[in-house]
Design an enzyme around this catalytic site. Structure first.
Site, PDB file in Angstrom:
ATOM      1  N   LYS A   1       0.785  -1.326   0.150  1.00  0.00           N
ATOM      2  CA  LYS A   1      -0.057  -0.041   0.048  1.00  0.00           C
ATOM      3  C   LYS A   1       1.005   1.159  -0.123  1.00  0.00           C
ATOM      4  O   LYS A   1       1.828   1.122   0.888  1.00  0.00           O
ATOM      5  CB  LYS A   1      -0.954  -0.046   1.265  1.00  0.00           C
ATOM      6  CG  LYS A   1      -1.721   1.249   1.476  1.00  0.00           C
ATOM      7  CD  LYS A   1      -2.236   1.491   2.890  1.00  0.00           C
ATOM      8  CE  LYS A   1      -1.047   1.661   3.794  1.00  0.00           C
ATOM      9  NZ  LYS A   1      -0.419   2.908   3.856  1.00  0.00           N
TER      10      LYS A   1
ATOM     11  N   ASP B 151      -5.482   1.052   8.436  1.00  0.00           N
ATOM     12  CA  ASP B 151      -5.217   0.820   7.134  1.00  0.00           C
ATOM     13  C   ASP B 151      -5.550  -0.303   6.618  1.00  0.00           C
ATOM     14  O   ASP B 151      -5.803  -0.807   5.340  1.00  0.00           O
ATOM     15  CB  ASP B 151      -3.767   0.805   6.943  1.00  0.00           C
ATOM     16  CG  ASP B 151      -2.993   2.123   6.846  1.00  0.00           C
ATOM     17  OD1 ASP B 151      -3.396   3.048   6.415  1.00  0.00           O
ATOM     18  OD2 ASP B 151      -1.708   2.000   7.012  1.00  0.00           O
TER      19      ASP B 151
END
Length: 296
Positions: free
Chosen positions: A21, A137
């Site tokens: 990510k 996240d």
């Protein structure tokens, strides 16, 4: 998830890709009374990452393999095991094939947890728990698609219109503790991102990103000066934009074509053999190197 003696073959181990990510932007826009920071971030995913494999077993266990396995905890606090327990799983043998550096600002642990939840849901029929309980996240990593993430991570809005972004990821081999970075923030009520336009190409995207920011970059650089060295190396390699991802220490450079990105990655790696350096594509629908479910 406990096997029964039915005489049928043991179910094959199923696996799921856990892409890196990258926070192209990360604006800190406020702080709640409970101490959680409010964020506004444009998140994309790479075509490189880890892999999580799960097979039914009599107990819950985790084995970590791969080139970045060293130092990864295998105890109950590992996010992969926490994800399985949150989903109510007590019988599974989980293997984490680790290719991303840990504590690096590229969501490795969160993406691993999200991949665990996906494989449990999509291939083994386990009900999905609330992913935010595993960290800010994890919800965006669960989708693993380009998105705007706001609030404390609970507000994830898909974003279309980003071109594929050739990039180089670099980590200098240092880890930065996220709480320490947030503690050094000089301002916690910054402005939100501008509205995200459609981009004609990678350079147009880089030009727009230049007007946005990562509010955690300055405090992370103060804690780990090597981040500045990495950003300089990426800038000297011809990147159209350089920035730190997340809370660091991984940085990225965006390029206008894949050939230039690969050349830059080779030059940076040759000059800095102790660094983790990878060329990749960001922003397109992430590519699972396996394409199909793997049976190990």
């Amino acid at each position: 998830m406990a096997p029964t003696d039915t005489g049928a073959p043991t179910p094959a181990r199923q696996s799921e890709f856990a892409p890196a990510k990258i926070n192209l932007t990360l604006h800190v826009t406020g702080r709640r009374a409970d101490g959680y920071h409010l964020l506004d971030s444009l998140v994309v995913f790479a075509d490189l990452g880890d892999r999580v494999a799960v097979a039914p077993d009599t107990g819950l266990s985790l084995t970590v393999t791969g080139p970045m396995a060293g130092g990864v905890p295998t105890g109950p606090d590992n996010l992969v095991l926490r994800a399985a327990r949150l989903a109510g799983v007590t019988g599974a043998a989980i293997t984490l094939d680790k290719h991303l550096p840990a504590a690096a600002g590229i969501g490795g642990g969160s993406s691993d947890a999200a991949a665990t939840l996906r494989v449990l849901r999509d291939r083994l029929g386990v009900a999905m728990p609330a992913p935010l309980a595993l960290g800010a996240d994890v919800p965006v990593c669960l989708a693993a698609r380009t998105a705007r993430m706001r609030g404390i991570g609970e507000n994830v809005e898909p974003v279309s219109g980003l071109p594929p972004l050739p990039a180089v990821l670099v980590n200098p081999g240092v880890s930065v503790a996220t709480p320490d970075v947030f503690r050094r923030l000089s301002r916690r009520d910054g402005s939100a991102m501008d509205d995200i336009p459609a981009f004609a190409d990678a350079r147009a995207c880089a030009d727009w990103l230049r007007g946005q920011r990562n509010d955690l970059e300055a405090p992370a650089r103060a804690l780990a000066p090597g981040i500045g060295t990495v950003l300089t190396a990426l800038g000297d390699s011809g990147a159209a934009l350089v920035r730190m991802s997340g809370s660091g220490a991984t940085c990225f450079g965006l390029f206008t074509d894949t050939a230039t990105a690969r050349q830059a990655a080779g030059q940076i790696a040759a000059a800095n053999p102790g660094w983790w350096v990878r060329s990749t594509i960001l922003g397109a629908a992430h590519h699972d190197p396996a394409d199909q479910p793997i049976e190990l």
